[in-house]
Design a protein around this motif. Structure first.
Motif, PDB file in Angstrom:
ATOM      1  N   ASN A   1       0.828  -1.201   0.000  1.00  0.00           N
ATOM      2  CA  ASN A   1       0.000   0.000   0.000  1.00  0.00           C
ATOM      3  C   ASN A   1       0.864   1.254   0.000  1.00  0.00           C
ATOM      4  O   ASN A   1       1.913   1.299   0.653  1.00  0.00           O
ATOM      5  N   GLN A   2       0.431   2.298  -0.744  1.00  0.00           N
ATOM      6  CA  GLN A   2       1.131   3.575  -0.801  1.00  0.00           C
ATOM      7  C   GLN A   2       0.105   4.701  -0.847  1.00  0.00           C
ATOM      8  O   GLN A   2      -1.039   4.505  -1.262  1.00  0.00           O
TER       9      GLN A   2
ATOM     10  N   PHE B   1       9.291  10.551   3.521  1.00  0.00           N
ATOM     11  CA  PHE B   1       8.547  10.222   2.315  1.00  0.00           C
ATOM     12  C   PHE B   1       9.455  10.400   1.114  1.00  0.00           C
ATOM     13  O   PHE B   1      10.511  11.028   1.190  1.00  0.00           O
TER      14      PHE B   1
ATOM     15  N   TYR C   1       0.345  11.678   5.756  1.00  0.00           N
ATOM     16  CA  TYR C   1       1.326  10.681   6.194  1.00  0.00           C
ATOM     17  C   TYR C   1       1.201  10.398   7.692  1.00  0.00           C
ATOM     18  O   TYR C   1       1.462   9.287   8.145  1.00  0.00           O
TER      19      TYR C   1
ATOM     20  N   THR D   1       2.546   3.642   6.328  1.00  0.00           N
ATOM     21  CA  THR D   1       2.363   3.468   4.887  1.00  0.00           C
ATOM     22  C   THR D   1       3.357   4.336   4.125  1.00  0.00           C
ATOM     23  O   THR D   1       3.483   5.537   4.404  1.00  0.00           O
ATOM     24  N   PRO D   2       4.081   3.796   3.145  1.00  0.00           N
ATOM     25  CA  PRO D   2       5.016   4.613   2.358  1.00  0.00           C
ATOM     26  C   PRO D   2       4.292   5.753   1.641  1.00  0.00           C
ATOM     27  O   PRO D   2       3.224   5.557   1.056  1.00  0.00           O
ATOM     28  N   GLY D   3       4.883   6.945   1.699  1.00  0.00           N
ATOM     29  CA  GLY D   3       4.278   8.119   1.087  1.00  0.00           C
ATOM     30  C   GLY D   3       5.132   8.685  -0.030  1.00  0.00           C
ATOM     31  O   GLY D   3       6.363   8.615   0.021  1.00  0.00           O
ATOM     32  N   THR D   4       4.482   9.262  -1.018  1.00  0.00           N
ATOM     33  CA  THR D   4       5.159   9.911  -2.146  1.00  0.00           C
ATOM     34  C   THR D   4       4.612  11.316  -2.319  1.00  0.00           C
ATOM     35  O   THR D   4       3.393  11.526  -2.277  1.00  0.00           O
TER      36      THR D   4
ATOM     37  N   PRO E   1       0.811   4.903  -6.399  1.00  0.00           N
ATOM     38  CA  PRO E   1       0.112   4.864  -5.112  1.00  0.00           C
ATOM     39  C   PRO E   1      -1.368   4.564  -5.329  1.00  0.00           C
ATOM     40  O   PRO E   1      -1.978   5.062  -6.276  1.00  0.00           O
TER      41      PRO E   1
ATOM     42  N   SER F   1      -6.737   5.461   2.428  1.00  0.00           N
ATOM     43  CA  SER F   1      -5.502   4.682   2.419  1.00  0.00           C
ATOM     44  C   SER F   1      -5.515   3.614   3.514  1.00  0.00           C
ATOM     45  O   SER F   1      -5.044   2.490   3.311  1.00  0.00           O
TER      46      SER F   1
ATOM     47  N   SER G   1      -5.174  -0.335   3.027  1.00  0.00           N
ATOM     48  CA  SER G   1      -4.232  -1.160   3.771  1.00  0.00           C
ATOM     49  C   SER G   1      -4.936  -2.390   4.336  1.00  0.00           C
ATOM     50  O   SER G   1      -4.410  -3.514   4.280  1.00  0.00           O
TER      51      SER G   1
END
Length: 611
Positions: free
Chosen positions: A248-249, A281, A310, A316-319, A357, A529, A533
């Motif tokens: 998940n992103q 991130f 975030y 959870t990885p964030g961009t 994402p 998000s 997840s």
């Protein structure tokens, strides 16, 4: 990579004489009246470089749209079976004849393949040219147009033509007739003394009773300052732990030199999410986007979006997508490029990626009537492609109530931009059927916040998924209410809502309070998000395009959303619309109850009793 070489006249002349297509008869492709609130000044400098974006028709888009709705229908047998990048591209690719004829036309003006760049599906051709050549190609004249209120300017024309034989092979060309003023949606920004403010509500004040909240209550301080803890309590998400390893992103878009500062993020985490300290991130730069980490250059919008999105979803990885191309530009400092359509630049990039994402939030918009219908629909098609690939897209609904997004009601331009100058409610865009629009609430218990953007599109018809909910609202209006001020058959916004004011963030090393539907969008995105997840951890696909699911759940399990029935969204000299039972054009179907939604979306939706 895009490439462009400045003109070598002798070489180009050889190509021009070899390909006579440039001399054929032309036909007007698009014409708009002089835009309200803009003044035409000097002719654009002949050597000013603009980036022409040429859209080729997508003859199979209706098939893509059908796929999108089938994989987004919670009762459908294909629910969650999202398409791959390659499958989407095959459904939006232009006909080979269109590619060939457009290539011929470009070559006749000295533009060969090495001067061009193309989208992965070849449905867009992009080329940088001087104004003098653009005018020759499009049989038009570009001028510098200045926005009266702000002094900002764009290089535009009010009409352009293309060769007659290309009429069926070119859908649109921009920048030409678009006079949008792309901006972030932030209604209030106040620097507060944190200690003085904290004394307003006693530390021993009893919690606020909210039956749908986690534990049935929310801390009393949340009526004064919104924090991560407030949102988790209010939206019934306390105790849920997102996974850092299930794929998940979450993504946040950034424009207009809004830089997300990582030092501020650590201060925010220390203040509100200490278990996230020392996490960060990923930043992706698009179209000359930058990542200025100078503390004084931190962006209020970017910090708000990243800190809360975030913070809600850690780990959870964030961009953070930093997209360049700031519109408009100042006429006295003409830049080497005039890229005023950053949505398109962002779409170009993300649609070319294999992995994206699953949840992306955006807090920027234009006024709907300033964007040509052809271009608005084409950008909408790009969002549909992302939805078909399993991406949930959230956009803030705007901060002008039923007005045009200007914070000061006296500055709102509530008139049509089509030459008639008729009084009209004005929506922010994108308000397309394929994204989820997020309105705003305030306080606990929640009421609609006055600036929550909402209403009805003049461009996009109402999609089937919201027909029942919106029709019920329209039936509650007294006959003749706001007659002529809105299109009752249009796509209605917002779809949902979330808290939108009094958010405590850190900016340039200091705690500040900030508000706007630009706070609501990352908040709702954070909840989505978390739902993704939960699904991915159970081996289920991501939610993707949300709206069919949202309106289905609202119709059959209304308690999954907190219905907001108090408040209104004034604008254009009117009280605007009222929040009311069920869907309304201020708060949509309401704010999320994560616990209820998680129970629904992590089960087989086709076999839930009553749903």
């Amino acid at each position: 990579m895009r490439s462009f070489s400045l003109w070598v006249p002798i070489a180009f002349a050889a190509v021009v004489f070899a390909v006579p297509a440039k001399d054929c008869a032309h036909k007007v492709k698009e014409r708009v009246p002089p835009p309200r609130g803009w003044t035409k000044s000097a002719p654009a400098p002949a050597d000013h470089i603009i980036e022409l974006r040429i859209a080729l028709p997508q003859p199979k888009f209706s098939e893509l749209e059908q796929h999108l709705y089938e994989v987004s229908d919670p009762f459908g047998t294909r629910y969650g079976q999202h398409l791959s990048k390659e499958e989407v591209e095959s459904l939006i690719a232009p006909e080979p004849e269109s590619i060939h004829l457009v290539n011929e036309w470009l070559a006749s003006h000295g533009l060969i393949e090495e001067n061009l760049s193309r989208s992965p599906a070849k449905d867009w051709v992009i080329v940088k040219v001087p104004v003098s050549l653009a005018e020759e190609m499009l049989k038009t004249e570009y001028h510098v147009w200045t926005h009266d209120a702000s002094g900002d300017a764009v290089v535009r024309t009010t009409a352009y033509s293309i060769p007659e034989h290309l009429d069926d092979h070119v859908e649109l060309i921009q920048p030409t007739t678009s006079f949008s003023r792309f901006r972030n949606l932030k209604t209030s920004f106040r620097i507060n003394d944190a200690q003085e403010k904290s004394a307003l509500i006693p530390a021993d004040a009893p919690p606020i009773s909210v039956p749908s909240a986690s534990g049935g209550h929310v801390d009393a301080s949340c009526n004064q300052t919104i924090t991560i803890t407030c949102l988790l309590e209010l939206y019934n998400a306390v105790g849920f732990k997102a996974s850092a390893h299930n794929g998940n992103q979450i993504g946040i878009t950034g424009y207009l030199e809004q830089f997300a500062n990582k030092h501020d993020l650590q201060l925010f985490y220390a203040d509100q999410r200490p278990d996230a300290l020392n996490s960060s991130f990923k930043t992706i730069l698009i179209n000359g986007g930058e990542n200025n980490q100078t503390l004084s250059e931190a962006g209020a919008e970017a910090n708000l979006d990243t800190q809360f999105a975030y913070g809600l979803t850690f780990p959870t990885p964030g961009t953070f997508f930093s997209t360049g191309g700031r519109p408009p530009f100042k006429p006295d400092t003409l830049t080497p490029s005039d890229t005023n359509e950053p949505y398109s630049e962002w779409l170009d990039f993300v649609l070319a990626q294999k992995t994206l994402p699953q949840t992306i939030s955006t807090s920027y918009a234009d006024d709907e009537q300033t964007v040509p219908v052809s271009f608005a629909k084409r950008v909408c098609n790009g969002f549909a492609q992302l939805g078909a690939r399993g991406v949930s897209l959230m956009f803030s609904s705007g901060d002008g109530g039923v007005g045009d997004g200007e914070e000061d009601p006296a500055l709102q331009q509530c008139f049509t931009n089509d030459g008639r100058n008729v009084t009209r409610f004005v929506l922010s865009v994108p308000r397309v059927p394929f994204v989820t629009a997020v309105g705003g609430t305030i306080h606990i218990p929640e009421t609609a916040v006055f600036f929550s953007g909402g209403g009805f599109s003049d461009v996009f018809p109402r999609p089937a998924y919201q027909e029942l909910a919106v029709s019920k609202f329209l039936d509650t209006l007294a006959p003749g209410t706001y007659k002529g001020l809105f299109n009752p058959n249009g796509r209605a916004i917002p779809d949902v809502a979330a808290q939108a004011d009094l958010f405590r963030i850190f900016l340039s090393g200091r705690p500040v309070s900030i508000g706007g539907t630009s706070a609501a969008a990352p908040t709702f995105s954070g909840i989505v998000s978390l739902l993704n997840s939960a699904r991915l951890s159970k081996g289920l696909p991501p939610l993707g395009f949300l709206n069919p699911l949202i309106y289905t759940i609202h119709a059959l399990e209304a308690s999954a959303f907190n219905d907001i029935t108090v408040g209104n969204n004034p604008g254009c000299g009117t009280p605007g619309f009222n929040a009311t039972k069920g869907w309304d054009p201020v708060t949509g179907v309401g704010t999320p109850n994560f616990g209820k939604l998680k129970d629904i979306v992590t089960l087989d939706l086709l076999h839930i009793p009553g749903l």
